[in-house]
Scaffold this motif. Structure first.
Motif, mmCIF file in Angstrom:
data_model
loop_
_atom_site.group_PDB
_atom_site.id
_atom_site.type_symbol
_atom_site.label_atom_id
_atom_site.label_comp_id
_atom_site.label_asym_id
_atom_site.label_seq_id
_atom_site.Cartn_x
_atom_site.Cartn_y
_atom_site.Cartn_z
ATOM 1 N N ARG A 276 -47.621 -78.326 86.885
ATOM 2 C CA ARG A 276 -47.255 -77.101 87.594
ATOM 3 C C ARG A 276 -47.412 -75.862 86.705
ATOM 4 N N THR A 277 -47.051 -76.001 85.423
ATOM 5 C CA THR A 277 -47.027 -74.820 84.557
ATOM 6 C C THR A 277 -48.431 -74.347 84.172
ATOM 7 N N ILE A 280 -49.769 -71.149 86.103
ATOM 8 C CA ILE A 280 -49.271 -69.821 85.729
ATOM 9 C C ILE A 280 -50.178 -69.182 84.687
ATOM 10 N N GLY B 198 -41.671 -73.211 83.334
ATOM 11 C CA GLY B 198 -41.141 -73.783 84.569
ATOM 12 C C GLY B 198 -39.991 -72.964 85.138
ATOM 13 N N ASP B 201 -41.279 -69.937 86.796
ATOM 14 C CA ASP B 201 -41.928 -70.291 88.058
ATOM 15 C C ASP B 201 -40.897 -70.542 89.165
ATOM 16 N N ASP B 202 -39.731 -71.000 88.766
ATOM 17 C CA ASP B 202 -38.680 -71.348 89.728
ATOM 18 C C ASP B 202 -37.968 -70.148 90.328
ATOM 19 N N ASP B 208 -43.469 -64.724 91.304
ATOM 20 C CA ASP B 208 -44.590 -65.180 90.486
ATOM 21 C C ASP B 208 -45.423 -64.028 89.988
ATOM 22 N N THR B 223 -47.075 -69.416 77.834
ATOM 23 C CA THR B 223 -47.927 -69.988 78.882
ATOM 24 C C THR B 223 -49.183 -70.609 78.291
#
Lengths: 302, 302
Positions: A276-277, A280, B198, B201-202, B208, B223
């Motif tokens: 998921r990361t 980004i 993460g 992102d949450d 985002d 990142t």
């Protein structure tokens, strides 16, 4: 020319870069500066950051139509109290602090009627600090966030054109939202990096020298962040306490979940989290906020 | 020429970079490779990473005098079991995994008498992966750690010259010590970076898009690390569980101490912590393991 006389209180990385950039772009007739340390003032003069320096902030703001507060967040209130009575009518006061609500609370009470206070925060910097560290291109393609809490439209437009003139992309934002966003994108990452570097430094079994020699495996990126100005960052955490503690709480919660996945051998959870990361990163590169060269292109290929 | 035929099992970033570098340096007569995915094998051939590819690992090792296991740590045991019966007498088997004790436990039982197994770990990489991502200069001035647990001196010397021939600085180390050092310099930093990304992102309130737009304030360095290969890292954490959990425990302990300093407003503690970590950065730059260009020189000045 956007301002006649620009005054910098504090002559570190940000003020120095602004001064060099605005001179390059011809945005002001005169640049005046001050800093607490005589050595900083001398270096600033020698590097041509300022046309002249003064020993006190009160003298520096005399007749300036833009005053930039570029001191650590915890020093903003005292500077504002000192310069308040000396500000020229119609002048604009802005700042470059990494926290906005605390700066507004500390500075606004000292701004006299007829002077415009527009808090700001350029999202740019490096791990280096001091009057030697500035360079004109620092703000190019970086965002500068201005806080619009009832600013006069003409003053806001002028400050916006000033920042755009030195390369920045200007957006306005509400102060509390700024502080939460920056807690995520900057303040908590810095605290974590400082912590990880501190842990590495503490470990007797893994000698300093090994940590340094073998840093290329990931750790060295943390050390860059953890080399930032200690006083500036002390003030940031104290001034943005609530948002930082909130994001830290979420961080440790997630960290414990991943720690548990490691302990129980839950590979599926780890892999899905790490997948998921990745997305980004792609977003940041596409937004022009970082390079897609491997390792930031920092030289392995040269 | 140091080896006649070099064989890579796995054709990702590390194997691809080794292949390009050893070809450039003329260290082998022939390079053979294999990978599970047919597409990976095709790209490897098209890029000239290998002279030929085979569909299975058993075929690939045929007649090779150096076999490099370059698959995720969790896949090493199965690969070793497959190739064991096909290894040429006198051949050297090495690997490039980021964890050493678990790899030794998984691989060593499958290595026949008369074949040298010398585990290795080049401390180099980027956030990119796959057969397109390798480049010949990846190992230049980077460390490669070889594990010497009773290796035959001639075989160890030959592998050392091979790594030096593609630019690396070779050192030997004991496996458990390796795993602890890497937990500090690599594994825990990666887990922390994945976690922070993460968390960002949450957060629904910080969209985002804001996280991405304003990433230049520090977050973007995290990142980059958190964009690394998910399967490789899943296996690293599972395979180096004890050391990672130990360092994570120290990390959270320190983080809680700093969190408490923020909550109680203890500026002196924060400042002194942040001042200490600056020195480590200087050490890394002086050791030639990173650039002192601000922001890694990633383009603001260009």
């Amino acid at each position: 020319m956007i301002y006649d006389r620009v005054c910098f209180i504090g002559l570190g990385l940000i003020a120095g870069s602004m001064a060099l950039a605005l001179r390059e772009a011809g945005l002001a007739r005169e640049i005046v500066g001050t800093a607490r340390s005589a050595r900083t003032r001398e270096v600033a003069l020698a590097r041509g950051l300022c046309d002249r320096v003064t020993a006190t902030a009160a003298e520096a703001v005399d007749g300036a139509d833009l005053v930039v507060l570029a001191v650590p967040v915890g020093a903003m209130g005292a500077v504002a109290a000192e310069i308040g009575p000396h500000l020229a009518p119609g002048a604009t006061v802005t700042d470059v602090g990494s926290v906005k609500r605390a700066v507004i609370d500390a500075v606004a009470p000292h701004i006299p009627e007829g002077v415009h206070f527009i808090p700001g925060h350029p999202l740019a910097g490096t791990e280096q600090s001091g009057p030697e560290s500035g360079f004109a291109a620092l703000f190019r393609n970086r965002f500068c966030l201005l806080i619009d809490e009832g600013a006069e439209a003409g003053a806001l437009d002028r400050l916006t054109r000033f920042w755009q003139g030195i390369g920045a992309r200007v957006e306005t934002m509400e102060a509390d939202h700024h502080d939460l966003v920056l807690a995520v994108t900057s303040h908590t990452p810095h605290l974590i990096a400082y912590t990880m570097v501190g842990v590495a430094d503490d470990l007797g079994r893994v000698t300093d020298s090994e940590v340094i020699r073998y840093s290329a495996a990931g750790f060295r990126d943390f050390t860059r962040i953890a080399a930032s100005d200690p006083v500036m960052w002390r003030d940031v955490f104290l001034a943005n306490k609530d948002a930082t503690l909130e994001i830290l709480g979420r961080f440790t919660e997630e960290l414990f979940a991943l720690q548990r996945a490691i302990r129980t051998g839950d590979g599926a959870q780890l892999e899905s989290y790490f997948t998921r990361t990745r997305a980004i990163r792609r977003g940041i590169v596409e937004a022009g906020q970082d390079t897609d060269a491997p390792d930031f292109g920092r030289g392995a290929k040269t």
